[in-house]
Each structure stands twice: as structure tokens, then as C-alpha cells.
Design an enzyme around this catalytic site. Structure first.
Site, PDB file in Angstrom:
ATOM      1  N   ALA A  42       6.638  14.079   9.105  1.00  0.00           N
ATOM      2  CA  ALA A  42       5.886  13.921   7.865  1.00  0.00           C
ATOM      3  C   ALA A  42       5.731  15.245   7.116  1.00  0.00           C
TER       4      ALA A  42
ATOM      5  N   HIS B 177     -13.605  34.903  21.287  1.00  0.00           N
ATOM      6  CA  HIS B 177     -13.819  34.544  22.688  1.00  0.00           C
ATOM      7  C   HIS B 177     -15.066  33.670  22.788  1.00  0.00           C
TER       8      HIS B 177
ATOM      9  N   GLY C  27      14.674   5.986  18.594  1.00  0.00           N
ATOM     10  CA  GLY C  27      14.960   6.788  17.407  1.00  0.00           C
ATOM     11  C   GLY C  27      14.761   5.984  16.130  1.00  0.00           C
TER      12      GLY C  27
ATOM     13  N   THR D  96       0.842  -1.195   0.000  1.00  0.00           N
ATOM     14  CA  THR D  96       0.000   0.000   0.000  1.00  0.00           C
ATOM     15  C   THR D  96       0.881   1.250   0.000  1.00  0.00           C
TER      16      THR D  96
ATOM     17  N   THR E 243      12.924   7.292   0.500  1.00  0.00           N
ATOM     18  CA  THR E 243      12.786   5.945   1.066  1.00  0.00           C
ATOM     19  C   THR E 243      12.648   5.920   2.586  1.00  0.00           C
TER      20      THR E 243
ATOM     21  N   CYS F  54       4.291   6.794   7.588  1.00  0.00           N
ATOM     22  CA  CYS F  54       3.331   7.687   8.223  1.00  0.00           C
ATOM     23  C   CYS F  54       1.901   7.148   8.141  1.00  0.00           C
TER      24      CYS F  54
ATOM     25  N   ASP G 181      12.763  11.667   5.504  1.00  0.00           N
ATOM     26  CA  ASP G 181      13.522  11.083   6.621  1.00  0.00           C
ATOM     27  C   ASP G 181      14.898  10.598   6.203  1.00  0.00           C
TER      28      ASP G 181
HETATM   29  P1  FAD Z   1       8.388   7.055   4.779  1.00  0.00           P
HETATM   30  O1  FAD Z   1       7.049   7.494   5.221  1.00  0.00           O
HETATM   31  O2  FAD Z   1       9.193   6.213   5.692  1.00  0.00           O
HETATM   32  O3  FAD Z   1       8.185   6.347   3.390  1.00  0.00           O
HETATM   33  C1  FAD Z   1       9.214   5.717   2.716  1.00  0.00           C
HETATM   34  C2  FAD Z   1       8.616   4.692   1.785  1.00  0.00           C
HETATM   35  O4  FAD Z   1       9.641   4.233   0.923  1.00  0.00           O
HETATM   36  C3  FAD Z   1       8.068   3.456   2.493  1.00  0.00           C
HETATM   37  O5  FAD Z   1       6.750   3.215   2.066  1.00  0.00           O
HETATM   38  C4  FAD Z   1       9.007   2.332   2.054  1.00  0.00           C
HETATM   39  O6  FAD Z   1       8.326   1.098   1.916  1.00  0.00           O
HETATM   40  C5  FAD Z   1       9.472   2.838   0.706  1.00  0.00           C
HETATM   41  N1  FAD Z   1      10.771   2.317   0.275  1.00  0.00           N
HETATM   42  C6  FAD Z   1      11.947   2.298   0.970  1.00  0.00           C
HETATM   43  N2  FAD Z   1      12.941   1.796   0.199  1.00  0.00           N
HETATM   44  C7  FAD Z   1      12.385   1.484  -0.999  1.00  0.00           C
HETATM   45  C8  FAD Z   1      12.899   0.943  -2.198  1.00  0.00           C
HETATM   46  N3  FAD Z   1      14.189   0.658  -2.360  1.00  0.00           N
HETATM   47  N4  FAD Z   1      12.015   0.736  -3.206  1.00  0.00           N
HETATM   48  C9  FAD Z   1      10.701   1.042  -3.079  1.00  0.00           C
HETATM   49  N5  FAD Z   1      10.178   1.579  -1.983  1.00  0.00           N
HETATM   50  C10 FAD Z   1      11.006   1.798  -0.948  1.00  0.00           C
HETATM   51  N6  FAD Z   1       5.608  12.368  11.870  1.00  0.00           N
HETATM   52  C11 FAD Z   1       4.813  13.443  12.034  1.00  0.00           C
HETATM   53  O7  FAD Z   1       5.084  14.482  11.434  1.00  0.00           O
HETATM   54  N7  FAD Z   1       3.703  13.390  12.828  1.00  0.00           N
HETATM   55  C12 FAD Z   1       3.368  12.284  13.501  1.00  0.00           C
HETATM   56  O8  FAD Z   1       2.364  12.270  14.218  1.00  0.00           O
HETATM   57  C13 FAD Z   1       4.202  11.141  13.377  1.00  0.00           C
HETATM   58  N8  FAD Z   1       3.895  10.012  14.034  1.00  0.00           N
HETATM   59  C14 FAD Z   1       4.693   8.915  13.871  1.00  0.00           C
HETATM   60  C15 FAD Z   1       4.375   7.766  14.585  1.00  0.00           C
HETATM   61  C16 FAD Z   1       5.159   6.634  14.467  1.00  0.00           C
HETATM   62  C17 FAD Z   1       4.802   5.386  15.248  1.00  0.00           C
HETATM   63  C18 FAD Z   1       6.275   6.652  13.576  1.00  0.00           C
HETATM   64  C19 FAD Z   1       7.103   5.412  13.404  1.00  0.00           C
HETATM   65  C20 FAD Z   1       6.599   7.786  12.866  1.00  0.00           C
HETATM   66  C21 FAD Z   1       5.821   8.935  13.021  1.00  0.00           C
HETATM   67  N9  FAD Z   1       6.104  10.130  12.354  1.00  0.00           N
HETATM   68  C22 FAD Z   1       5.315  11.227  12.528  1.00  0.00           C
HETATM   69  C23 FAD Z   1       7.255  10.233  11.449  1.00  0.00           C
HETATM   70  C24 FAD Z   1       6.781  10.097  10.001  1.00  0.00           C
HETATM   71  O9  FAD Z   1       6.152   8.856   9.848  1.00  0.00           O
HETATM   72  C25 FAD Z   1       7.956  10.231   9.054  1.00  0.00           C
HETATM   73  O10 FAD Z   1       8.645  11.439   9.297  1.00  0.00           O
HETATM   74  C26 FAD Z   1       7.479  10.239   7.609  1.00  0.00           C
HETATM   75  O11 FAD Z   1       6.776   9.052   7.325  1.00  0.00           O
HETATM   76  C27 FAD Z   1       8.658  10.384   6.659  1.00  0.00           C
HETATM   77  O12 FAD Z   1       8.203  10.364   5.352  1.00  0.00           O
HETATM   78  P2  FAD Z   1       9.108   9.857   4.147  1.00  0.00           P
HETATM   79  O13 FAD Z   1       8.287  10.061   2.930  1.00  0.00           O
HETATM   80  O14 FAD Z   1      10.445  10.467   4.216  1.00  0.00           O
HETATM   81  O15 FAD Z   1       9.348   8.304   4.394  1.00  0.00           O
HETATM   82  P1  NAI Z   2      13.174  10.127  19.574  1.00  0.00           P
HETATM   83  O1  NAI Z   2      14.430  10.561  18.973  1.00  0.00           O
HETATM   84  O2  NAI Z   2      12.012  11.065  19.636  1.00  0.00           O
HETATM   85  O3  NAI Z   2      13.432   9.672  21.079  1.00  0.00           O
HETATM   86  C1  NAI Z   2      14.332   8.661  21.394  1.00  0.00           C
HETATM   87  C2  NAI Z   2      14.659   8.743  22.872  1.00  0.00           C
HETATM   88  O4  NAI Z   2      15.397   7.591  23.223  1.00  0.00           O
HETATM   89  C3  NAI Z   2      15.501   9.949  23.238  1.00  0.00           C
HETATM   90  O5  NAI Z   2      14.958  10.547  24.375  1.00  0.00           O
HETATM   91  C4  NAI Z   2      16.879   9.341  23.489  1.00  0.00           C
HETATM   92  O6  NAI Z   2      17.629  10.071  24.439  1.00  0.00           O
HETATM   93  C5  NAI Z   2      16.496   7.982  24.022  1.00  0.00           C
HETATM   94  N1  NAI Z   2      17.505   6.942  23.863  1.00  0.00           N
HETATM   95  C6  NAI Z   2      18.359   6.731  22.815  1.00  0.00           C
HETATM   96  N2  NAI Z   2      19.098   5.624  23.022  1.00  0.00           N
HETATM   97  C7  NAI Z   2      18.684   5.115  24.221  1.00  0.00           C
HETATM   98  C8  NAI Z   2      19.062   3.963  24.970  1.00  0.00           C
HETATM   99  N3  NAI Z   2      19.969   3.111  24.518  1.00  0.00           N
HETATM  100  N4  NAI Z   2      18.445   3.742  26.153  1.00  0.00           N
HETATM  101  C9  NAI Z   2      17.485   4.610  26.617  1.00  0.00           C
HETATM  102  N5  NAI Z   2      17.107   5.698  25.934  1.00  0.00           N
HETATM  103  C10 NAI Z   2      17.681   5.949  24.746  1.00  0.00           C
HETATM  104  O7  NAI Z   2      12.798   8.762  18.823  1.00  0.00           O
HETATM  105  P2  NAI Z   2      11.449   7.942  18.737  1.00  0.00           P
HETATM  106  O8  NAI Z   2      10.544   8.255  19.871  1.00  0.00           O
HETATM  107  O9  NAI Z   2      11.872   6.543  18.503  1.00  0.00           O
HETATM  108  O10 NAI Z   2      10.791   8.494  17.426  1.00  0.00           O
HETATM  109  C11 NAI Z   2      11.518   8.501  16.198  1.00  0.00           C
HETATM  110  C12 NAI Z   2      11.139   9.649  15.365  1.00  0.00           C
HETATM  111  O11 NAI Z   2       9.870   9.465  14.778  1.00  0.00           O
HETATM  112  C13 NAI Z   2      11.004  10.950  16.137  1.00  0.00           C
HETATM  113  O12 NAI Z   2      12.243  11.572  16.328  1.00  0.00           O
HETATM  114  C14 NAI Z   2      10.137  11.750  15.261  1.00  0.00           C
HETATM  115  O13 NAI Z   2      10.939  12.339  14.273  1.00  0.00           O
HETATM  116  C15 NAI Z   2       9.247  10.706  14.617  1.00  0.00           C
HETATM  117  N6  NAI Z   2       7.941  10.700  15.286  1.00  0.00           N
HETATM  118  C16 NAI Z   2       7.208  11.836  15.311  1.00  0.00           C
HETATM  119  C17 NAI Z   2       5.996  11.873  15.947  1.00  0.00           C
HETATM  120  C18 NAI Z   2       5.243  13.137  15.981  1.00  0.00           C
HETATM  121  O14 NAI Z   2       5.583  14.054  15.253  1.00  0.00           O
HETATM  122  N7  NAI Z   2       4.186  13.250  16.781  1.00  0.00           N
HETATM  123  C19 NAI Z   2       5.424  10.707  16.590  1.00  0.00           C
HETATM  124  C20 NAI Z   2       6.298   9.565  16.531  1.00  0.00           C
HETATM  125  C21 NAI Z   2       7.489   9.579  15.878  1.00  0.00           C
END
Ligand code: FAD
Ligand code: NAI
Length: 469
Positions: free
Chosen positions: A324, A448, A276, A40, A147, A45, A316
Site C-alpha cells: 500500500a 530509555h 500471491g 466504497t 486498478t 487495502c 499493484d
Molecule cells: P487496490 O487497493 O487494489 O485498488 C484498486 C482499486 O481499483 C479497487 O478498488 C478496484 O475496485 C478498482 N478498480 C479496478 N479496476 C477498475 C476499473 N476498471 N474501473 C474502476 N475501478 C476499478 N499492503 C501493505 O502495505 N500493508 C498491509 O498490511 C497489507 N495487508 C494486506 C492484506 C491483505 C489481506 C491483502 C489482500 C493485501 C494487503 N496489502 C497490504 C496489499 C495492499 O492491499 C495493496 O498493495 C494495495 O491495496 C495496492 O493499492 P492499489 O491502489 O495499487 O490497488
Molecule cells: P506472497 O507472495 O507473500 O506469498 C505467497 C507464498 O505462496 C510464497 O511463499 C510462495 O512460494 C507460495 N506459493 C506459490 N505458489 C504456491 C503453490 N502452488 N503451493 C504452495 N505454495 C505456493 O503472497 P500472499 O501471501 O498471497 O500475499 C500477496 C501480496 O499481498 C503480498 O506479496 C504482499 O505484497 C501483499 N500483502 C502485504 C501484507 C503486508 O504488507 N503486511 C499483508 C498481506 C498481503
């Protein structure tokens, strides 16, 4: 699907960076194809990130409200029971609607799609390998690598997505764990920790640093920690995980103070590793074509170009926050550049939101950033306890903080912890994009009674003339 085609642009990856880039390029008249290895579209995201996590955060907040909050509004519903499969269905339906929406937009914009692993075999050439092993070669003038990223593993700990899970497993647990250890007090740990805590899990967060949410304003992070502790979280700050031992569907997590000291063993039924994310470039063939990486991230210039002509990268997989909306804006900018326009991203105005309760939102610089740079600033702060609408909603936790340049009054950073902070930050983004001052915001009429009046009051506070405190 089509094959044997030649394109102006092939985008590899259809996350928020890739799919938005493809649509904008098609709008500008380019002939565009996308390559995606998932079944899909929508990337991390839409499939396993922003969207499913927000669906569960919203649903679990409803459960929490029914259990603990509705009665105080005079709405007595009795003790709610959890139908976890129904909650998961809500999440899956939300994901389905979003990923199908992207497929629809590709068709609408006449974007061809190829499902399979994309490999750049040479500048202008992309090979797509389908799951059945068959390959197709596509020719293109330009390539955008979008990617994305994947979970950073914790050395020595195996993520089996059953007992030790990443965010992907934590979005699909079959039952509420009794005890959950979250490794990492970042965005994922706090958001998904909140989901399972609200549904009944006892959550312990182990964080290497001595604070939560590194990078966010320190005062906001401190207040957030206090609120999460009241919600039942336990924080083991300044601790590192030494190992995770699994047996019979549960785990023993051994932790130790980062500075050394006595070990503690936590016996739990689930462990979430959220320390991370790291860029994904596996299988892309970047070595072969000579694209430069820096600690795994694709190196680009100010116009998203890699060192190899015709190959660009966004989202990313490149420098900057892994968000995103940052990926989307880069997607639009690079599409416009490829169409001969002047695409641009203002990296000083990229909001960040943590979708906990209350939400935490920020844009621009923190007090720590300004101090480190020696920039003098004025602070305007306004608590939600003094906002009429927040009182009516019984959501008075938190405050708005505005940081403005002491000499020019230009707003340099806005930090909000409070109800719908993620929506409230929007006006701060617009203000900052236009280089606005605290005075501009303070003189703008706000309806307000709204929560946004707290933002205006904080702006008045920069000049020490808030009305309601
Ligand atoms: P991605 O969304 O990672 O998309 C990359 C795509 O490339 C994937 O579909 C992958 O399958 C495809 N791909 C990779 N390599 C290849 C290849 N060689 N050939 C073909 N396809 C390939 N960000 C926010 O701003 N707000 C949020 O609330 C938020 N919540 C998050 C919650 C979680 C649990 C996680 C894990 C992340 C969250 N993020 C959030 C982060 C957000 O998902 C990413 O920043 C965003 O998806 C990055 O977009 P992108 O297009 O760079 O890559
Ligand atoms: P993060 O970078 O936000 O947090 C990772 C945390 O783990 C940090 O506090 C770091 O100090 C700690 N850490 C690192 N190594 C460790 C270790 N060995 N033991 C204990 N603690 C350790 O990463 P997270 O939460 O995994 O999210 C990844 C990314 O996804 C975010 O940075 C963000 O860019 C994106 N994301 C964004 C969201 C949003 O915008 N609402 C929601 C979820 C993810």
C-alpha cells in the site's frame, strides 16, 4: 457525482495508489475525478486487505493475551470467551471509518467521483459503466491507472469463499474453523493464519519452497518459523497441493513433496489460498488503446508513463512490491509529475512488514542480496532478550539486525523480528533515505527504556561495541 465534465486527471481505482494520487493532484490545483467499481473507496487495502486484517490481528492478539499472557502480569481474568460477531463488528467498523474517511477527503479536495467500471476508450477518454448498465463518458488530459491486484488462483482449485477461501473469505469466516490449511507461507498466509490460530484453529501451512517468507532475510525467516511453530502452526515446507476435494462443508487437501514422494491427505474444514496476487486490468480497454503489458502488469517508464501518451499507471498493477505505501508514494510522485514538479520514489527504501506476533519488518537489502552482489558488509545484531523494555513487556522474542557497507559504513539493510517491529523500522527508513551510516544511528540518543534502544544497540554492534551484550 457530476457528468459531462472535462478534467485534468482521471484516476481509475481508488486504492491507496489512486486515492492518494487524486488528493495530491487536487492539492496542486488539478481538476480531478476518480472512477471506482466498488461501492466504497479505498481499494483492496481499506476494504478487504490491510485495514480489516490488522483489525482482526489486533483483536485476536487481545484474545490471545487474555487467554495466555495476562496472568503472568498478575492480571487474572479467567478463561476468555470469544464473541466472534463482536470481533467482526470491530473489523467492519474500522473499515467503515476508513472508507468514509476517503469519501470525506474527496469532497474536501473537490474531487468528483464516478462509481462504475472504468474503460479507457481512447487516450483522454474514459467511459464509466454503472451497475445498472448506464454509461457516462468523461474527457481528461491525463489518465492514471491504479486498478490494483486480485488473488492469484490455484490451478484446479475453486475458491468458493465458503470452504476454500481467499483472503477476502478468511477475513469474514462465520465461525472459527477447527482445522485450517493455508496454501502459501507468505504474508497473507501467516497473518490470517495467525488470526485463526489465536482464536483456536489448528493451522497447517503448505508451502512449495523449503522456507517461509521468500524474499525476507533468511535468518529472520528461520527464527519466525520457530516462533510460529511454538504458537501451534504446522509447516509442510517443500510441498505442493495436488488437489482439493470438497464434500459436505469440509475439504480433503492432497499434498505431495515438491520433489516427488508420498502423498498426504489433510482433512480440514477450511482452506485458505494465499499464493500471491496478480494485477487487475480486466475491462480497462488496454488492448484497444494499445497499452503494453508484461506478464499482466502495465509497463511504465521511470516517470510512471505507459507507452501511450497521457496514460500513466501506479501501484499493484505495475512492477515492484505489492504494498500500500509503495502505491501511495507512486500516487504522490505521478501527481507531482503531472503538475510539472519532479515526483520521485526511492525504491531502495520501501519497508515491508508482516503483522504477526512478533512483527517482522525489513527495509533495504538482505544478507542474501548482498552476498549475491558481492558487496562486503558488517553485521550488527541485538536480541530483544537484552532490552529492558522488552523484558518488562515479556516480549523478548527476536532481534534487530543491521547490515552496513564494510567500506563506507552506510546502512544497506535493516531486519527486525520483535515487538512493534513495524514501528521500529521507521527510523531505519529515515536513516537510509538520508544515506546514513551505522555510526550515525549509534551516536543518536535513544530514549530509555524503549524498544528502539535495540535498534541503536544493533548499530553499535556493527562496530562490535554494543553495550548490553
Ligand atoms: P487496490 O487497493 O487494489 O485498488 C484498486 C482499486 O481499483 C479497487 O478498488 C478496484 O475496485 C478498482 N478498480 C479496478 N479496476 C477498475 C476499473 N476498471 N474501473 C474502476 N475501478 C476499478 N499492503 C501493505 O502495505 N500493508 C498491509 O498490511 C497489507 N495487508 C494486506 C492484506 C491483505 C489481506 C491483502 C489482500 C493485501 C494487503 N496489502 C497490504 C496489499 C495492499 O492491499 C495493496 O498493495 C494495495 O491495496 C495496492 O493499492 P492499489 O491502489 O495499487 O490497488
Ligand atoms: P506472497 O507472495 O507473500 O506469498 C505467497 C507464498 O505462496 C510464497 O511463499 C510462495 O512460494 C507460495 N506459493 C506459490 N505458489 C504456491 C503453490 N502452488 N503451493 C504452495 N505454495 C505456493 O503472497 P500472499 O501471501 O498471497 O500475499 C500477496 C501480496 O499481498 C503480498 O506479496 C504482499 O505484497 C501483499 N500483502 C502485504 C501484507 C503486508 O504488507 N503486511 C499483508 C498481506 C498481503
Amino acid at each position: 457525482m457530476s457528468s459531462g465534465m472535462s478534467y485534468d486527471l482521471v484516476v481509475i481505482g481508488t486504492g491507496p495508489g489512486g486515492y492518494v494520487c487524486a488528493i495530491r493532484a487536487a492539492q496542486l490545483g488539478l481538476k480531478v475525478a476518480v472512477v471506482e467499481k466498488r461501492k466504497t473507496f479505498g481499494g483492496t487495502c481499506l476494504n478487504i486487505g490491510c485495514i480489516p486484517s490488522k483489525a482482526l490481528l489486533y483483536a485476536s492478539e487481545k484474545f490471545e493475551e487474555a487467554a495466555h499472557e495476562l496472568a503472568s502480569f498478575g492480571v487474572v481474568v479467567g478463561k476468555p470467551t470469544l464473541d466472534l460477531p463482536a470481533m467482526m463488528k470491530h473489523k467492519d467498523d474500522t473499515v467503515g471509518a476508513n472508507v468514509n474517511g476517503v469519501a470525506y477527503l474527496f469532497k474536501k479536495n473537490k474531487i468528483d467521483s464516478f462509481i462504475g467500471l472504468g474503460t479507457i476508450t481512447a487516450p483522454g477518454k474514459v467511459q464509466v459503466k454503472a451497475e445498472d448498465g448506464s454509461t457516462q463518458d468523461i474527457e481528461t488530459k491525463n489518465i492514471v491507472i491504479a486498478t490494483g491486484s486480485e488473488v492469484t488462483p490455484l490451478p484446479g482449485v475453486t475458491i468458493d469463499e465458503q470452504v476454500v477461501v481467499s483472503s477476502t473469505g478468511a477475513l469474514a469466516l462465520p465461525a472459527v474453523p477447527q482445522n485450517l490449511v493455508v496454501v502459501g507461507a507468505g504474508v497473507i498466509g501467516l497473518e490470517l493464519g495467525s488470526v485463526w490460530s489465536r482464536l483456536g484453529a489448528k493451522v497447517t501451512v503448505v508451502e512449495f519452497l523449503d522456507r517461509i517468507l521468500p524474499g525476507m532475510d533468511g535468518e529472520v525467516a528461520k527464527q519466525a518459523q520457530r516462533i510460529f511453530e511454538k504458537q501451534g502452526f504446522t509447516f509442510k515446507l517443500g510441498h505442493k497441493v495436488l488437489g482439493v476435494e470438497q464434500s459436505g462443508g469440509s475439504a480433503k487437501v492432497t499434498i505431495e513433496p515438491a520433489a516427488g514422494g508420498e502423498k498426504i491427505v489433510l482433512e480440514v474444514d477450511k482452506v485458505l489460498v494465499s499464493i500471491g496476487r496478480r494485477p487487475v486490468t480486466d475491462g480497462l480497454g488496454l488492448d484497444q488503446v494499445g497499452v503494453t503489458l508484461d506478464r499482466g502488469r502495465v509497463v511504465i517508464d521511470d516517470h510512471f508513463a505507459t507507452n501511450v501518451p497521457g496514460i500513466y499507471a501506479i501501484g499493484d498493477v505495475v512492477r515492484g512490491p505489492m504494498l500500500a505505501h509503495k502505491a501511495e508514494d507512486e500516487g504522490i510522485a505521478v501527481a507531482e509529475i503531472l503538475a510539472g514538479q519532479h515526483g520521485h520514489v526511492n525504491y531502495n527504501v520501501i519497508p515491508g512488514v508482516v503483522y504477526t506476533s512478533p512483527e517482522i519488518a525489513a527495509v533495504g537489502q538482505t544478507e542474501e542480496d548482498l552476498k549475491a552482489k558481492g558487496i562486503t558488509y558488517n553485521v550488527g545484531k541485538f536480541p530483544f532478550t537484552a532490552n529492558g523494555r522488552a523484558r518488562a513487556m515479556r516480549q523478548t522474542n527476536g532481534f534487530v539486525k543491521i547490515l552496513a557497507d564494510a567500506k563506507t559504513d552506510q546502512v544497506l539493510g535493516v531486519h527486525i523480528i520483535g515487538p512493534v517491529a513495524g514501528e521500529l523500522i521507521g527510523e531505519a527508513c529515515v536513516l537510509m533515505e538520508f544515506g546514513g551510516s551505522a555510526e550515525d544511528l549509534a551516536r543518536t540518543c535513544h530514549a530509555h527504556p524503549t524498544l528502539s534502544e535495540a535498534v541503536k544497540e544493533a548499530a553499535l554492534g556493527v562496530d562490535k561495541r554494543s553495550i548490553h551484550i
